[in-house]
Design a protein around this motif. Structure first.
Motif, PDB file in Angstrom:
ATOM      1  N   TYR A  77       0.829  -1.194   0.000  1.00 29.02           N
ATOM      2  CA  TYR A  77       0.000   0.000   0.000  1.00 29.02           C
ATOM      3  C   TYR A  77       0.878   1.265   0.000  1.00 29.02           C
ATOM      4  CZ  TYR A  77      -2.934   3.219   2.844  1.00 29.02           C
ATOM      5  OH  TYR A  77      -3.606   4.271   3.365  1.00 29.02           O
ATOM      6  N   GLU A  78       1.893   1.289   0.848  1.00 30.95           N
ATOM      7  CA  GLU A  78       2.763   2.459   0.960  1.00 30.95           C
ATOM      8  C   GLU A  78       3.585   2.688  -0.309  1.00 30.95           C
ATOM      9  OE1 GLU A  78       2.884  -0.066   3.217  1.00 30.95           O
ATOM     10  OE2 GLU A  78       1.894   0.822   4.946  1.00 30.95           O
ATOM     11  N   THR A  79       3.869   1.626  -1.058  1.00 35.18           N
ATOM     12  CA  THR A  79       4.664   1.764  -2.279  1.00 35.18           C
ATOM     13  C   THR A  79       3.967   2.682  -3.271  1.00 35.18           C
ATOM     14  OG1 THR A  79       5.546  -0.459  -1.976  1.00 35.18           O
ATOM     15  CG2 THR A  79       5.784   0.492  -4.152  1.00 35.18           C
ATOM     16  N   LEU A  80       2.644   2.599  -3.365  1.00 33.80           N
ATOM     17  CA  LEU A  80       1.912   3.473  -4.276  1.00 33.80           C
ATOM     18  C   LEU A  80       2.042   4.934  -3.867  1.00 33.80           C
ATOM     19  CD1 LEU A  80      -1.332   1.424  -4.924  1.00 33.80           C
ATOM     20  CD2 LEU A  80       0.642   1.665  -6.399  1.00 33.80           C
ATOM     21  N   PHE A  81       1.962   5.212  -2.572  1.00 38.57           N
ATOM     22  CA  PHE A  81       2.116   6.589  -2.101  1.00 38.57           C
ATOM     23  C   PHE A  81       3.541   7.093  -2.329  1.00 38.57           C
ATOM     24  CE2 PHE A  81      -1.605   5.375   0.449  1.00 38.57           C
ATOM     25  CZ  PHE A  81      -2.451   6.429   0.125  1.00 38.57           C
ATOM     26  N   ASP A  82       4.523   6.242  -2.028  1.00 41.32           N
ATOM     27  CA  ASP A  82       5.924   6.632  -2.233  1.00 41.32           C
ATOM     28  C   ASP A  82       6.215   6.901  -3.700  1.00 41.32           C
ATOM     29  OD1 ASP A  82       6.252   6.275   0.480  1.00 41.32           O
ATOM     30  OD2 ASP A  82       7.256   4.330   0.298  1.00 41.32           O
ATOM     31  N   MET A  86       7.257  10.556  -5.455  1.00 39.30           N
ATOM     32  CA  MET A  86       8.486  10.716  -6.246  1.00 39.30           C
ATOM     33  C   MET A  86       8.179  11.251  -7.642  1.00 39.30           C
ATOM     34  SD  MET A  86      10.616   7.337  -5.221  1.00 39.30           S
ATOM     35  CE  MET A  86      11.148   7.003  -3.571  1.00 39.30           C
ATOM     36  N   PHE A  87       7.102  10.761  -8.250  1.00 42.70           N
ATOM     37  CA  PHE A  87       6.700  11.282  -9.564  1.00 42.70           C
ATOM     38  C   PHE A  87       6.304  12.748  -9.463  1.00 42.70           C
ATOM     39  CE2 PHE A  87       5.948   6.860 -11.101  1.00 42.70           C
ATOM     40  CZ  PHE A  87       6.740   6.945 -12.237  1.00 42.70           C
ATOM     41  N   GLU A  88       5.608  13.120  -8.389  1.00 49.43           N
ATOM     42  CA  GLU A  88       5.197  14.514  -8.194  1.00 49.43           C
ATOM     43  C   GLU A  88       6.398  15.436  -8.024  1.00 49.43           C
ATOM     44  OE1 GLU A  88       1.932  16.139  -8.019  1.00 49.43           O
ATOM     45  OE2 GLU A  88       1.695  14.364  -9.271  1.00 49.43           O
ATOM     46  N   LYS A  89       7.487  14.911  -7.473  1.00 50.84           N
ATOM     47  CA  LYS A  89       8.712  15.707  -7.311  1.00 50.84           C
ATOM     48  C   LYS A  89       9.478  15.843  -8.620  1.00 50.84           C
ATOM     49  CE  LYS A  89       9.566  14.498  -2.493  1.00 50.84           C
ATOM     50  NZ  LYS A  89      10.451  13.767  -1.576  1.00 50.84           N
ATOM     51  N   GLY A  90       9.030  15.117  -9.653  1.00 54.34           N
ATOM     52  CA  GLY A  90       9.694  15.200 -10.951  1.00 54.34           C
ATOM     53  C   GLY A  90      10.884  14.268 -11.106  1.00 54.34           C
ATOM     54  N   MET A  91      10.989  13.274 -10.255  1.00 54.86           N
ATOM     55  CA  MET A  91      12.103  12.328 -10.347  1.00 54.86           C
ATOM     56  C   MET A  91      11.935  11.448 -11.584  1.00 54.86           C
ATOM     57  SD  MET A  91      12.396  11.253  -6.317  1.00 54.86           S
ATOM     58  CE  MET A  91      13.772  10.155  -6.533  1.00 54.86           C
ATOM     59  N   LYS A 112       1.156   4.572 -13.840  1.00 54.89           N
ATOM     60  CA  LYS A 112      -0.232   4.611 -14.313  1.00 54.89           C
ATOM     61  C   LYS A 112      -1.201   4.300 -13.180  1.00 54.89           C
ATOM     62  CE  LYS A 112       0.944   3.223 -18.993  1.00 54.89           C
ATOM     63  NZ  LYS A 112       0.833   2.158 -19.988  1.00 54.89           N
ATOM     64  N   ILE A 113      -0.879   3.302 -12.385  1.00 63.41           N
ATOM     65  CA  ILE A 113      -1.753   2.906 -11.281  1.00 63.41           C
ATOM     66  C   ILE A 113      -1.768   3.976 -10.191  1.00 63.41           C
ATOM     67  CG2 ILE A 113      -2.042   1.232  -9.406  1.00 63.41           C
ATOM     68  CD1 ILE A 113      -0.953  -0.881 -11.351  1.00 63.41           C
ATOM     69  N   CYS A 114      -0.613   4.568  -9.909  1.00 59.62           N
ATOM     70  CA  CYS A 114      -0.511   5.560  -8.827  1.00 59.62           C
ATOM     71  C   CYS A 114      -1.436   6.743  -9.032  1.00 59.62           C
ATOM     72  CB  CYS A 114       0.919   6.072  -8.698  1.00 59.62           C
ATOM     73  SG  CYS A 114       2.051   4.898  -7.995  1.00 59.62           S
ATOM     74  N   CYS A 115      -1.438   7.293 -10.218  1.00 62.27           N
ATOM     75  CA  CYS A 115      -2.276   8.476 -10.481  1.00 62.27           C
ATOM     76  C   CYS A 115      -3.750   8.146 -10.275  1.00 62.27           C
ATOM     77  CB  CYS A 115      -2.022   8.989 -11.892  1.00 62.27           C
ATOM     78  SG  CYS A 115      -0.343   9.623 -12.096  1.00 62.27           S
ATOM     79  N   LYS A 116      -4.191   7.004 -10.771  1.00 64.57           N
ATOM     80  CA  LYS A 116      -5.581   6.590 -10.586  1.00 64.57           C
ATOM     81  C   LYS A 116      -5.863   6.270  -9.116  1.00 64.57           C
ATOM     82  CE  LYS A 116      -5.969   4.473 -15.148  1.00 64.57           C
ATOM     83  NZ  LYS A 116      -6.111   3.186 -15.844  1.00 64.57           N
ATOM     84  N   PHE A 117      -4.889   5.608  -8.468  1.00 63.02           N
ATOM     85  CA  PHE A 117      -5.070   5.193  -7.079  1.00 63.02           C
ATOM     86  C   PHE A 117      -5.240   6.388  -6.161  1.00 63.02           C
ATOM     87  CE2 PHE A 117      -3.185   4.404  -2.896  1.00 63.02           C
ATOM     88  CZ  PHE A 117      -4.039   3.424  -2.429  1.00 63.02           C
ATOM     89  N   ILE A 118      -4.395   7.397  -6.292  1.00 62.61           N
ATOM     90  CA  ILE A 118      -4.459   8.560  -5.401  1.00 62.61           C
ATOM     91  C   ILE A 118      -5.802   9.278  -5.554  1.00 62.61           C
ATOM     92  CG2 ILE A 118      -3.446  10.811  -4.872  1.00 62.61           C
ATOM     93  CD1 ILE A 118      -1.776   8.400  -3.890  1.00 62.61           C
TER      94      ILE A 118
END
Length: 166
Positions: A77-82, A86-91, A112-118
């Motif tokens: 679960y935490e991996t999606l948030f992490d 990181m993507f939001e920081k532009g890494m 792809k999953i992270c953006c939908k998940f959040i």
């Protein structure tokens, strides 16, 4: 890879209150275990399988994944948030892969999953039964997650609202 076994304590065996995630029946029995990789510790763990004995249940068996693991995607679960942070920081994908100890292909799919998940998580946490902390109601949270992101894995039951009356 280390091999660990997740065992239920004796009180959990006496107080078996596992409900089927498909029909909510409490008529369930244990039905063995299977191996699953724990993405947090890079260890192998055993997950308990159950049989649903309800005659109305459309499914035969199910499992209740332990708290860190989400169904189907096999990440914590935490991996999606992490990953999302990181993507939001532009890494870059390469630096995120190094930071999460994953390969770049996995990170590309996770993006792809992270953006939908959040977006889903922020909307659902206000209205879902699991509330602000999904860990407290992990089976409900994983069921909601699975139904939303992987609807093809759930049987479609006909609506009772549109039954013609004769």
């Amino acid at each position: 890879m280390k091999n660990t076994i997740v065992r239920n304590d004796a009180s959990a065996k006496q107080n078996l209150h596992v409900r089927c995630c498909h029909c909510s029946s409490s008529l369930t029995v244990r039905n063995g275990t299977y191996s699953r990789n724990d993405p947090k510790n890079n260890t192998e763990m055993r997950v308990q399988r159950y049989l649903c004995k309800s005659p109305e249940c459309p499914w035969q068996s199910f499992s209740v994944l332990p708290e860190p693991i989400l169904p189907v995607i096999r990440h914590a679960y935490e991996t999606l948030f992490d990953c999302y942070a990181m993507f939001e920081k532009g890494m870059s994908q390469a630096s995120i892969a190094r930071g999460l100890d994953l390969n770049r292909g996995v990170v590309k799919r996770l993006k792809k999953i992270c953006c939908k998940f959040i977006a889903w998580f922020n909307r659902e946490k206000m209205i879902a039964d699991w509330g602000l902390d999904p860990v407290k109601a992990w089976p409900d949270f994983t069921r909601d997650f699975s139904q939303y992101f992987f609807p093809e894995r759930w049987l479609k039951t006909p609506s009772t609202q549109h039954i013609p009356l004769y």
